[in-house]
Structures are given as C-alpha cells and as structure tokens.
Write an enzyme that holds these catalytic residues in place. Structure first.
Site, mmCIF file in Angstrom:
data_model
loop_
_atom_site.group_PDB
_atom_site.id
_atom_site.type_symbol
_atom_site.label_atom_id
_atom_site.label_comp_id
_atom_site.label_asym_id
_atom_site.label_seq_id
_atom_site.Cartn_x
_atom_site.Cartn_y
_atom_site.Cartn_z
ATOM 1 N N ASP A 45 0.832 -1.209 0.000
ATOM 2 C CA ASP A 45 0.000 0.000 0.000
ATOM 3 C C ASP A 45 0.866 1.258 0.000
ATOM 4 O O ASP A 45 0.348 2.377 -0.009
ATOM 5 C CB ASP A 45 -1.020 -0.014 1.142
ATOM 6 C CG ASP A 45 -0.373 -0.095 2.510
ATOM 7 O OD1 ASP A 45 0.865 -0.066 2.601
ATOM 8 O OD2 ASP A 45 -1.137 -0.185 3.501
ATOM 9 N N SER A 46 2.193 1.079 -0.043
ATOM 10 C CA SER A 46 3.093 2.208 -0.340
ATOM 11 C C SER A 46 2.728 2.800 -1.703
ATOM 12 O O SER A 46 3.141 3.908 -2.032
ATOM 13 C CB SER A 46 4.552 1.746 -0.348
ATOM 14 O OG SER A 46 4.707 0.578 -1.135
ATOM 15 N N ASP A 84 -0.914 -6.246 -0.200
ATOM 16 C CA ASP A 84 -1.271 -5.643 1.082
ATOM 17 C C ASP A 84 -2.779 -5.563 1.247
ATOM 18 O O ASP A 84 -3.489 -5.144 0.315
ATOM 19 C CB ASP A 84 -0.711 -4.210 1.153
ATOM 20 C CG ASP A 84 0.488 -4.097 2.074
ATOM 21 O OD1 ASP A 84 0.677 -4.973 2.943
ATOM 22 O OD2 ASP A 84 1.240 -3.116 1.924
ATOM 23 N N LYS A 114 -0.792 -9.511 3.102
ATOM 24 C CA LYS A 114 -0.026 -8.958 4.234
ATOM 25 C C LYS A 114 -0.922 -8.012 5.017
ATOM 26 O O LYS A 114 -1.699 -7.257 4.420
ATOM 27 C CB LYS A 114 1.218 -8.220 3.725
ATOM 28 C CG LYS A 114 2.021 -7.552 4.848
ATOM 29 C CD LYS A 114 3.409 -7.130 4.402
ATOM 30 C CE LYS A 114 3.488 -5.796 3.725
ATOM 31 N NZ LYS A 114 2.988 -4.654 4.494
ATOM 32 N N GLU A 183 9.558 -3.591 10.381
ATOM 33 C CA GLU A 183 9.907 -2.280 9.800
ATOM 34 C C GLU A 183 10.404 -1.316 10.876
ATOM 35 O O GLU A 183 9.734 -1.113 11.907
ATOM 36 C CB GLU A 183 8.688 -1.681 9.079
ATOM 37 C CG GLU A 183 8.996 -0.300 8.488
ATOM 38 C CD GLU A 183 8.024 0.172 7.426
ATOM 39 O OE1 GLU A 183 7.115 -0.581 7.048
ATOM 40 O OE2 GLU A 183 8.206 1.322 6.978
HETATM 41 O O1 KIV Z 1 3.537 -1.022 1.515
HETATM 42 C C1 KIV Z 1 4.706 -1.401 1.467
HETATM 43 O O2 KIV Z 1 5.420 -1.235 0.475
HETATM 44 C C2 KIV Z 1 5.243 -2.064 2.641
HETATM 45 C C3 KIV Z 1 6.726 -2.188 2.742
HETATM 46 C C4 KIV Z 1 7.303 -0.881 3.062
HETATM 47 C C5 KIV Z 1 7.124 -3.247 3.690
HETATM 48 O O3 KIV Z 1 4.504 -2.457 3.494
#
Ligand code: KIV
Length: 266
Positions: A45-46, A84, A114, A183
């Site tokens: 979700d980045s 995510d 995740k 993290e």
């Molecule tokens: O959303 C994402 O890219 C993440 C990573 C930073 C682990 O959760």
C-alpha cells in the site's frame, strides 16, 4: 523456472539463504523485478505514496491493491506475489478480513496477503490461514497507523516496546503467519526476533540479521520525488540501468552487503 512458494521461503530460512523482496505495482516493473531474480514481489500500500502521490498509505483501498496486483501478476513467472490488505480492509471484523483477502487472491491474483498489527491480529491471521490463504504479518513501524504513532518513527527502542514486539511476532507465528515484515526496529531486536522464529522475517530498516529484506522500488531507484527513508539505498548510483540496479539489490541482500550499518537503527 520453479515458482517461489511458502515452502521455498521456509527452506530458504532453514538453509540460511536470504530472501530478496521488492515492491512493484504494474506489469512492466513486475516483469523486470521478477526477471532480475527477486524472490518475493510486494504490491504494497506504499502505492498510495509512490504511485498516487499521497503522504501516507491511509487513502489506499482494497480495489486499488487488487488492481495493481493483477497488473503485476501478468508480468511475473517465478516470484511469489504478496498483496497488502490496506487500511480499513481488515480491522472491522474477521469476516471483513477474510472477504478482502479472498478479493486480493481472486481479483488480484495474489499468492499471499499482508496485514499490519501485532498480537491483536492473531485471531484474524488464524482465521485466514486456516481457511487456505497464507498471511505475512507486518510489525514495528506500521505505516497505516502513522497518525496514531505520531509519524514515521523507529519502534521498539524501549524495553517494554521491544518485549511487545517479540510477543507480537511469536503470536503471529503461532497463529499461522508464513512470514513477518519488521519495519524500522533496532537491528539487535530484529536479530533476536529472527532467531526466535521458525518463519522468515523480512526487514526494512531492521538490520542485516533478518532472513530477508524489502525496499520500495521507487526508493531504491532514486525516483521518488519526496524524501526516501534513511534505511533505503539508491542502487541506481552504482548501476547504468534499472535491471542492473535491481540485480545489484538482489545480490547485495543475498550476500548481506545490504543493509549496511548506515541503513539500520540502534
Ligand atoms: O507497503 C509497502 O510497500 C510495505 C513495505 C514498506 C514493507 O509495506
């Protein structure tokens, strides 16, 4: 080419082979990241920040994650793809978490989901994994809770907080998680947690002793217009093209050259 599965990841941990994980959000990069030897692709979700331009991942929806995951999946042959569960897509109830996990597997073609949160999420993880969907936990700095945490800050520095994170990791493993992202936690704490678990840990700002590493693609290519975190490294500085930079990242993770001390926290 043999696809990476949950069994592959657990054999890699047992054999001491580091797991290289990287984010991707579309077909072309999904393909390139896969061809460059990355073991696990995270459709994180980045994407709220690096694709959509928000300041946090909070606005991202489950449909956004499913859409980007589906795009990535068309380009990938070998890597495992994790999607995510974004903010608000799993916290309301176990049923909500299950329904949205199914959506990411069916519409997104993910291989694993995740979710963020510690021991509180154990029941949810147990429900999802016991019904056939592998789960990756995510503890330490959990960006979906950035407003609650008061910013993107290192977690687990105080003894109580460190103890809580160890309990969180143990509870998630016990609940059936296949892997846990750590993290922005002190490297020594991440080492302790990694050594105490049978399942692999994937660090981001968590030191070199995790069982694998993950970075956000735009950070490691140095193309994110805002500030990238201290724990990231721009692999384009030493490479002439994107494929070579990703291959360098994979090799650096595999032989523990990345992360270095300057990408880690005490
Ligand atoms: O959303 C994402 O890219 C993440 C990573 C930073 C682990 O959760």
């Amino acid at each position: 080419m043999k696809p990476v599965t949950v069994s592959t990841l657990s054999s890699m941990k047992a054999a001491g082979e580091k797991i290289a994980m990287l984010t991707a959000y579309d077909y072309s990069f999904g393909h390139l990241v896969d061809q460059s030897g990355v073991d696990v692709i995270l459709v994180g979700d980045s994407l709220g920040m690096v694709i959509q331009g928000h300041d946090t991942p909070v606005p991202v929806t489950v449909d956004d994650c499913a859409y980007h995951c589906r795009c990535v999946s068309r380009g990938v042959e070998r890597a495992m793809i994790i999607a995510d569960l974004p903010f608000g897509a799993y916290q309301a109830s176990i049923e909500q978490a299950w329904t949205n996990s199914v959506h990411l597997m069916q519409a997104g073609r993910a291989h694993m989901v995740k979710l963020e949160g510690g021991e509180l999420m154990a029941e949810t993880i147990d429900h999802i994994t016991s019904r056939g969907i592998p789960v990756c936990g995510h503890i330490g700095l959990t960006p979906q809770s950035v407003h609650q945490l008061g910013g993107f800050k290192v977690q687990g520095r105080e003894p109580d907080a460190a103890k809580r994170l160890k309990n969180d990791a143990a509870a998630q493993q016990e609940a059936g998680a296949s892997m846990i992202v750590l993290e922005a936690v002190p490297a020594s704490l991440a080492k302790d947690i990694s050594e105490s678990l049978d399942i692999p840990t994937i660090g981001i700002g968590a030191g070199v002793h995790c069982d694998g590493q993950v970075l956000v693609l735009q950070d490691m290519l140095g193309i994110y217009p805002k500030q990238s975190p201290k724990f990231s490294r721009n692999f384009m500085l030493d490479n002439d093209d994107i494929g070579a930079a990703i291959e360098d990242y994979v090799a650096s993770v595999k032989d523990s050259r990345f992360p270095a001390v300057e990408h880690s926290f005490k």
